[in-house]
Design an enzyme around this catalytic site. Structure first.
Site, PDB file in Angstrom:
ATOM      1  N   ARG A  96      -3.604  -9.803   5.066  1.00  0.00           N
ATOM      2  CA  ARG A  96      -4.056  -9.944   3.665  1.00  0.00           C
ATOM      3  C   ARG A  96      -2.932  -9.424   2.773  1.00  0.00           C
ATOM      4  O   ARG A  96      -2.595  -8.245   2.831  1.00  0.00           O
ATOM      5  CB  ARG A  96      -5.341  -9.127   3.469  1.00  0.00           C
ATOM      6  CG  ARG A  96      -5.917  -9.195   2.060  1.00  0.00           C
ATOM      7  CD  ARG A  96      -7.170  -8.328   1.959  1.00  0.00           C
ATOM      8  NE  ARG A  96      -7.777  -8.387   0.647  1.00  0.00           N
ATOM      9  CZ  ARG A  96      -7.388  -7.648  -0.384  1.00  0.00           C
ATOM     10  NH1 ARG A  96      -6.399  -6.776  -0.262  1.00  0.00           N
ATOM     11  NH2 ARG A  96      -7.992  -7.757  -1.546  1.00  0.00           N
ATOM     12  N   LYS A 145       0.828  -1.214   0.000  1.00  0.00           N
ATOM     13  CA  LYS A 145       0.000   0.000   0.000  1.00  0.00           C
ATOM     14  C   LYS A 145       0.855   1.254   0.000  1.00  0.00           C
ATOM     15  O   LYS A 145       2.050   1.226   0.263  1.00  0.00           O
ATOM     16  CB  LYS A 145      -0.982  -0.040   1.166  1.00  0.00           C
ATOM     17  CG  LYS A 145      -2.121  -1.017   0.830  1.00  0.00           C
ATOM     18  CD  LYS A 145      -3.328  -0.895   1.688  1.00  0.00           C
ATOM     19  CE  LYS A 145      -4.400  -1.867   1.160  1.00  0.00           C
ATOM     20  NZ  LYS A 145      -5.378  -2.229   2.185  1.00  0.00           N
TER      21      LYS A 145
END
Ligand code: HH2
Length: 287
Positions: free
Chosen positions: A265, A230
Protein backbone atom coordinates in the site's frame (compact mmCIF):
# COMPACT_ATOMS: atom_id res chain seq x y z
CA UNK A 1 12.22 -19.19 -2.32
CA UNK A 2 9.91 -19.66 0.65
CA UNK A 3 8.61 -16.13 0.45
CA UNK A 4 7.01 -16.78 -2.91
CA UNK A 5 5.47 -20.09 -1.92
CA UNK A 6 2.03 -18.49 -1.87
CA UNK A 7 2.12 -18.36 -5.69
CA UNK A 8 -1.29 -19.93 -6.08
CA UNK A 9 -2.97 -17.46 -3.74
CA UNK A 10 -5.93 -15.58 -5.13
CA UNK A 11 -7.88 -12.78 -3.51
CA UNK A 12 -11.54 -12.52 -4.43
CA UNK A 13 -12.70 -8.93 -4.46
CA UNK A 14 -16.30 -8.41 -5.57
CA UNK A 15 -16.55 -10.20 -8.92
CA UNK A 16 -12.81 -9.98 -9.54
CA UNK A 17 -9.99 -12.33 -8.77
CA UNK A 18 -6.60 -10.82 -7.94
CA UNK A 19 -3.90 -13.41 -8.66
CA UNK A 20 -1.70 -11.96 -6.05
CA UNK A 21 0.57 -14.96 -5.70
CA UNK A 22 1.90 -14.30 -9.23
CA UNK A 23 3.25 -10.75 -8.79
CA UNK A 24 3.33 -8.00 -6.23
CA UNK A 25 0.14 -5.96 -6.40
CA UNK A 26 0.10 -2.25 -5.67
CA UNK A 27 -2.63 -0.48 -3.70
CA UNK A 28 -2.58 3.29 -4.26
CA UNK A 29 -3.44 5.52 -1.29
CA UNK A 30 -6.01 8.29 -1.79
CA UNK A 31 -6.58 10.28 1.39
CA UNK A 32 -9.57 12.62 1.16
CA UNK A 33 -8.58 14.30 4.43
CA UNK A 34 -7.16 17.61 5.62
CA UNK A 35 -4.72 16.00 8.04
CA UNK A 36 -3.24 12.72 6.78
CA UNK A 37 0.39 12.51 7.76
CA UNK A 38 1.88 12.70 4.28
CA UNK A 39 -0.74 14.02 1.85
CA UNK A 40 -3.30 15.71 4.11
CA UNK A 41 -5.17 18.53 2.33
CA UNK A 42 -3.96 17.67 -1.18
CA UNK A 43 -7.03 15.69 -2.21
CA UNK A 44 -9.74 17.06 0.09
CA UNK A 45 -11.45 18.54 -2.96
CA UNK A 46 -13.47 15.77 -4.64
CA UNK A 47 -12.34 16.77 -8.12
CA UNK A 48 -8.66 16.68 -7.15
CA UNK A 49 -9.17 13.37 -5.36
CA UNK A 50 -10.90 11.71 -8.29
CA UNK A 51 -8.25 12.94 -10.75
CA UNK A 52 -5.52 11.60 -8.53
CA UNK A 53 -7.28 8.23 -8.33
CA UNK A 54 -7.59 8.08 -12.12
CA UNK A 55 -3.90 8.98 -12.44
CA UNK A 56 -2.86 6.24 -10.00
CA UNK A 57 -4.89 3.65 -11.91
CA UNK A 58 -3.29 4.79 -15.19
CA UNK A 59 0.14 4.43 -13.60
CA UNK A 60 -0.40 0.84 -12.60
CA UNK A 61 -2.26 0.73 -9.29
CA UNK A 62 -4.12 -2.56 -8.90
CA UNK A 63 -6.47 -1.13 -6.24
CA UNK A 64 -7.30 2.45 -5.17
CA UNK A 65 -7.80 2.84 -1.41
CA UNK A 66 -10.00 5.83 -0.55
CA UNK A 67 -9.89 7.08 3.05
CA UNK A 68 -11.75 9.91 4.78
CA UNK A 69 -10.24 9.75 8.25
CA UNK A 70 -6.58 10.00 9.19
CA UNK A 71 -5.38 7.30 11.58
CA UNK A 72 -1.92 8.81 12.04
CA UNK A 73 -0.51 8.66 15.58
CA UNK A 74 -2.30 11.18 17.81
CA UNK A 75 -5.26 11.69 15.46
CA UNK A 76 -8.85 12.07 16.68
CA UNK A 77 -11.84 10.35 15.05
CA UNK A 78 -13.93 12.49 12.68
CA UNK A 79 -17.76 12.54 12.77
CA UNK A 80 -19.28 9.86 10.60
CA UNK A 81 -21.13 12.41 8.41
CA UNK A 82 -17.84 14.12 7.62
CA UNK A 83 -16.21 10.84 6.67
CA UNK A 84 -19.21 9.95 4.46
CA UNK A 85 -19.12 13.34 2.71
CA UNK A 86 -15.43 12.96 1.96
CA UNK A 87 -15.44 9.39 0.76
CA UNK A 88 -18.70 8.50 -0.97
CA UNK A 89 -18.64 10.98 -3.90
CA UNK A 90 -15.03 10.08 -4.67
CA UNK A 91 -15.74 6.35 -4.58
CA UNK A 92 -18.74 6.85 -6.88
CA UNK A 93 -16.68 8.81 -9.43
CA UNK A 94 -13.77 6.40 -9.38
CA UNK A 95 -15.94 3.29 -9.60
CA UNK A 96 -17.39 4.73 -12.81
CA UNK A 97 -14.08 5.91 -14.25
CA UNK A 98 -11.41 3.32 -13.46
CA UNK A 99 -11.18 -0.36 -14.13
CA UNK A 100 -9.53 -1.45 -10.88
CA UNK A 101 -11.22 -2.29 -7.58
CA UNK A 102 -11.97 0.63 -5.27
CA UNK A 103 -11.31 0.04 -1.58
CA UNK A 104 -12.66 2.11 1.29
CA UNK A 105 -10.29 2.67 4.20
CA UNK A 106 -12.67 2.89 7.15
CA UNK A 107 -13.42 1.40 10.53
CA UNK A 108 -17.13 2.25 10.48
CA UNK A 109 -19.94 0.15 9.08
CA UNK A 110 -21.91 3.23 7.97
CA UNK A 111 -19.04 4.33 5.75
CA UNK A 112 -18.32 0.81 4.52
CA UNK A 113 -21.97 0.28 3.59
CA UNK A 114 -22.29 3.62 1.77
CA UNK A 115 -19.01 3.13 -0.09
CA UNK A 116 -19.96 -0.41 -1.12
CA UNK A 117 -23.30 0.94 -2.38
CA UNK A 118 -21.39 3.59 -4.32
CA UNK A 119 -19.29 1.00 -6.13
CA UNK A 120 -16.40 0.07 -3.82
CA UNK A 121 -15.65 -3.65 -3.71
CA UNK A 122 -13.15 -3.77 -0.86
CA UNK A 123 -13.09 -2.66 2.78
CA UNK A 124 -9.74 -1.86 4.39
CA UNK A 125 -10.19 -1.75 8.15
CA UNK A 126 -7.28 -0.71 10.39
CA UNK A 127 -9.22 -2.07 13.39
CA UNK A 128 -9.69 -5.53 11.81
CA UNK A 129 -13.45 -5.55 12.27
CA UNK A 130 -13.83 -4.07 15.74
CA UNK A 131 -17.21 -2.86 14.45
CA UNK A 132 -19.00 -6.19 13.88
CA UNK A 133 -21.48 -4.56 11.51
CA UNK A 134 -18.59 -3.65 9.22
CA UNK A 135 -17.81 -7.35 8.84
CA UNK A 136 -21.47 -8.02 8.05
CA UNK A 137 -21.47 -5.24 5.45
CA UNK A 138 -18.38 -6.73 3.77
CA UNK A 139 -19.95 -10.20 3.89
CA UNK A 140 -23.27 -9.07 2.41
CA UNK A 141 -21.55 -7.23 -0.44
CA UNK A 142 -19.08 -10.03 -1.27
CA UNK A 143 -16.34 -7.44 -0.80
CA UNK A 144 -12.63 -7.99 -0.34
CA UNK A 145 -11.58 -7.28 3.25
CA UNK A 146 -8.24 -6.18 4.72
CA UNK A 147 -7.80 -6.93 8.42
CA UNK A 148 -4.97 -4.90 9.96
CA UNK A 149 -3.27 -5.17 13.33
CA UNK A 150 -3.22 -2.09 15.56
CA UNK A 151 -2.32 -1.97 19.24
CA UNK A 152 -4.76 0.42 20.95
CA UNK A 153 -6.16 3.56 19.31
CA UNK A 154 -4.50 6.05 16.95
CA UNK A 155 -4.65 8.76 19.66
CA UNK A 156 -2.44 6.81 22.08
CA UNK A 157 -1.00 3.88 20.13
CA UNK A 158 2.57 5.21 20.08
CA UNK A 159 2.68 5.71 23.89
CA UNK A 160 5.15 3.00 24.83
CA UNK A 161 3.81 0.00 22.85
CA UNK A 162 5.05 -3.34 24.23
CA UNK A 163 5.12 -6.93 23.02
CA UNK A 164 6.88 -10.07 24.26
CA UNK A 165 7.00 -11.47 20.72
CA UNK A 166 5.75 -8.95 18.20
CA UNK A 167 5.64 -11.34 15.22
CA UNK A 168 3.84 -14.08 17.18
CA UNK A 169 1.36 -11.69 18.79
CA UNK A 170 0.50 -9.89 15.57
CA UNK A 171 0.09 -13.25 13.78
CA UNK A 172 -2.15 -14.64 16.53
CA UNK A 173 -4.26 -11.47 16.56
CA UNK A 174 -4.75 -11.62 12.79
CA UNK A 175 -5.64 -15.32 12.92
CA UNK A 176 -8.32 -14.50 15.51
CA UNK A 177 -9.72 -11.65 13.44
CA UNK A 178 -9.84 -13.85 10.33
CA UNK A 179 -11.93 -16.31 12.35
CA UNK A 180 -14.24 -13.52 13.47
CA UNK A 181 -14.66 -12.30 9.88
CA UNK A 182 -15.41 -15.80 8.62
CA UNK A 183 -17.90 -16.27 11.48
CA UNK A 184 -19.59 -13.03 10.35
CA UNK A 185 -20.01 -14.51 6.88
CA UNK A 186 -16.98 -13.20 4.95
CA UNK A 187 -15.62 -15.90 2.64
CA UNK A 188 -12.05 -16.83 3.57
CA UNK A 189 -10.76 -16.19 0.05
CA UNK A 190 -11.91 -12.56 0.33
CA UNK A 191 -9.70 -11.78 3.33
CA UNK A 192 -6.19 -10.29 3.38
CA UNK A 193 -4.11 -9.59 6.49
CA UNK A 194 -1.78 -6.70 7.36
CA UNK A 195 0.71 -6.36 10.26
CA UNK A 196 -0.04 -2.62 10.55
CA UNK A 197 3.35 -0.96 10.22
CA UNK A 198 3.45 2.07 12.54
CA UNK A 199 0.22 1.24 14.38
CA UNK A 200 1.28 0.82 18.01
CA UNK A 201 4.86 -0.20 17.21
CA UNK A 202 8.33 1.11 17.94
CA UNK A 203 11.01 1.34 15.27
CA UNK A 204 12.35 -2.03 16.42
CA UNK A 205 8.86 -3.62 16.31
CA UNK A 206 8.35 -2.38 12.75
CA UNK A 207 11.73 -3.67 11.63
CA UNK A 208 11.16 -7.05 13.26
CA UNK A 209 7.76 -7.39 11.56
CA UNK A 210 9.23 -6.48 8.18
CA UNK A 211 12.21 -8.80 8.67
CA UNK A 212 9.92 -11.74 9.50
CA UNK A 213 6.98 -10.79 7.31
CA UNK A 214 6.95 -14.24 5.71
CA UNK A 215 5.79 -15.69 9.04
CA UNK A 216 2.39 -14.21 8.17
CA UNK A 217 2.16 -16.36 5.03
CA UNK A 218 1.30 -19.26 7.35
CA UNK A 219 -2.11 -17.69 7.89
CA UNK A 220 -2.91 -18.69 4.31
CA UNK A 221 -4.23 -15.26 3.23
CA UNK A 222 -2.75 -12.59 1.02
CA UNK A 223 -0.45 -10.35 3.06
CA UNK A 224 -0.72 -6.59 2.51
CA UNK A 225 1.85 -4.18 3.99
CA UNK A 226 1.86 -0.37 4.13
CA UNK A 227 5.38 1.00 4.65
CA UNK A 228 4.87 4.11 2.53
CA UNK A 229 6.53 7.31 3.81
CA UNK A 230 6.09 6.09 7.39
CA UNK A 231 8.10 7.39 10.29
CA UNK A 232 10.32 4.29 10.55
CA UNK A 233 11.71 5.25 7.13
CA UNK A 234 12.39 8.80 8.31
CA UNK A 235 13.95 7.57 11.54
CA UNK A 236 16.34 5.22 9.73
CA UNK A 237 17.54 8.08 7.53
CA UNK A 238 18.34 10.67 10.17
CA UNK A 239 14.80 11.95 10.77
CA UNK A 240 14.02 12.73 7.15
CA UNK A 241 10.73 14.60 6.70
CA UNK A 242 7.80 12.86 5.09
CA UNK A 243 8.37 14.19 1.57
CA UNK A 244 11.93 12.92 1.51
CA UNK A 245 11.06 9.30 2.16
CA UNK A 246 10.62 8.10 -1.44
CA UNK A 247 13.88 6.14 -1.69
CA UNK A 248 13.52 4.72 1.81
CA UNK A 249 9.99 3.61 0.93
CA UNK A 250 11.38 2.02 -2.24
CA UNK A 251 13.86 0.08 -0.11
CA UNK A 252 11.08 -1.30 2.06
CA UNK A 253 8.86 -2.07 -0.95
CA UNK A 254 11.74 -3.90 -2.68
CA UNK A 255 12.29 -5.99 0.44
CA UNK A 256 8.59 -6.86 0.68
CA UNK A 257 8.36 -7.78 -3.00
CA UNK A 258 11.47 -9.95 -2.73
CA UNK A 259 9.97 -11.78 0.24
CA UNK A 260 6.82 -12.47 -1.80
CA UNK A 261 4.42 -10.12 -0.01
CA UNK A 262 1.24 -9.98 -2.07
CA UNK A 263 0.19 -6.33 -1.89
CA UNK A 264 2.00 -3.11 -0.96
CA UNK A 265 0.00 0.00 0.00
CA UNK A 266 1.82 3.09 -1.28
CA UNK A 267 1.39 6.78 -2.07
CA UNK A 268 3.93 6.96 -4.92
CA UNK A 269 2.31 4.52 -7.32
CA UNK A 270 4.31 5.13 -10.47
CA UNK A 271 7.66 4.81 -8.69
CA UNK A 272 6.69 1.77 -6.61
CA UNK A 273 5.18 -0.06 -9.61
CA UNK A 274 8.63 0.30 -11.23
CA UNK A 275 10.29 -1.08 -8.09
CA UNK A 276 8.05 -4.14 -7.84
CA UNK A 277 8.24 -4.92 -11.58
CA UNK A 278 12.03 -5.17 -11.40
CA UNK A 279 12.09 -7.10 -8.12
CA UNK A 280 9.37 -9.49 -9.30
CA UNK A 281 11.31 -10.20 -12.51
CA UNK A 282 14.37 -11.13 -10.49
CA UNK A 283 12.70 -12.95 -7.61
CA UNK A 284 9.84 -14.81 -9.27
CA UNK A 285 9.92 -17.39 -11.99
CA UNK A 286 7.45 -16.72 -14.77
CA UNK A 287 4.75 -19.38 -14.28
N1 HH2 B 1 -1.65 2.82 6.94
C1 HH2 B 1 -2.36 3.97 6.99
C2 HH2 B 1 -3.75 3.96 6.75
N2 HH2 B 1 -4.39 2.82 6.42
N3 HH2 B 1 -4.33 0.51 5.97
C3 HH2 B 1 -3.65 -0.64 5.91
N4 HH2 B 1 -4.27 -1.78 5.57
N5 HH2 B 1 -2.30 -0.69 6.17
C4 HH2 B 1 -1.59 0.42 6.52
O1 HH2 B 1 -0.37 0.30 6.77
C5 HH2 B 1 -2.29 1.67 6.61
C6 HH2 B 1 -3.69 1.67 6.33
C7 HH2 B 1 -1.67 5.24 7.32
O2 HH2 B 1 -1.20 5.86 6.15
P1 HH2 B 1 -1.99 7.05 5.41
O3 HH2 B 1 -3.31 6.58 4.91
O4 HH2 B 1 -1.13 7.67 4.37
O5 HH2 B 1 -2.14 8.14 6.55
P2 HH2 B 1 -3.34 8.70 7.41
O6 HH2 B 1 -3.82 7.58 8.29
O7 HH2 B 1 -2.71 9.83 8.17
O8 HH2 B 1 -4.42 9.15 6.47
Amino acid sequence: MDGVSGRALVWRVGSRVLRCGERTHVMGVLNVTPDSFSDGGRYLDHEAAASHGVRMAARGADVIDVGGESTRPGSDPVPVEVELDRVVPVVKRLAAEVDVPISVDTRRHEVAEAALDAGATMVNDVTAGRDPLLLRAAADAGAGLVLMHMLGEPRTMQDDPRYDDVVGEVGAFLAGRVEAAVAAGVAAERIAVDPGIGFGKTLEHNLTLLRHVDALFELGHPVLVGPSRKSFVGRLLGDLPVHERLEGTAGAVAWLAARGVHVVRVHDVEEMVRVVRVVDAIAREVP
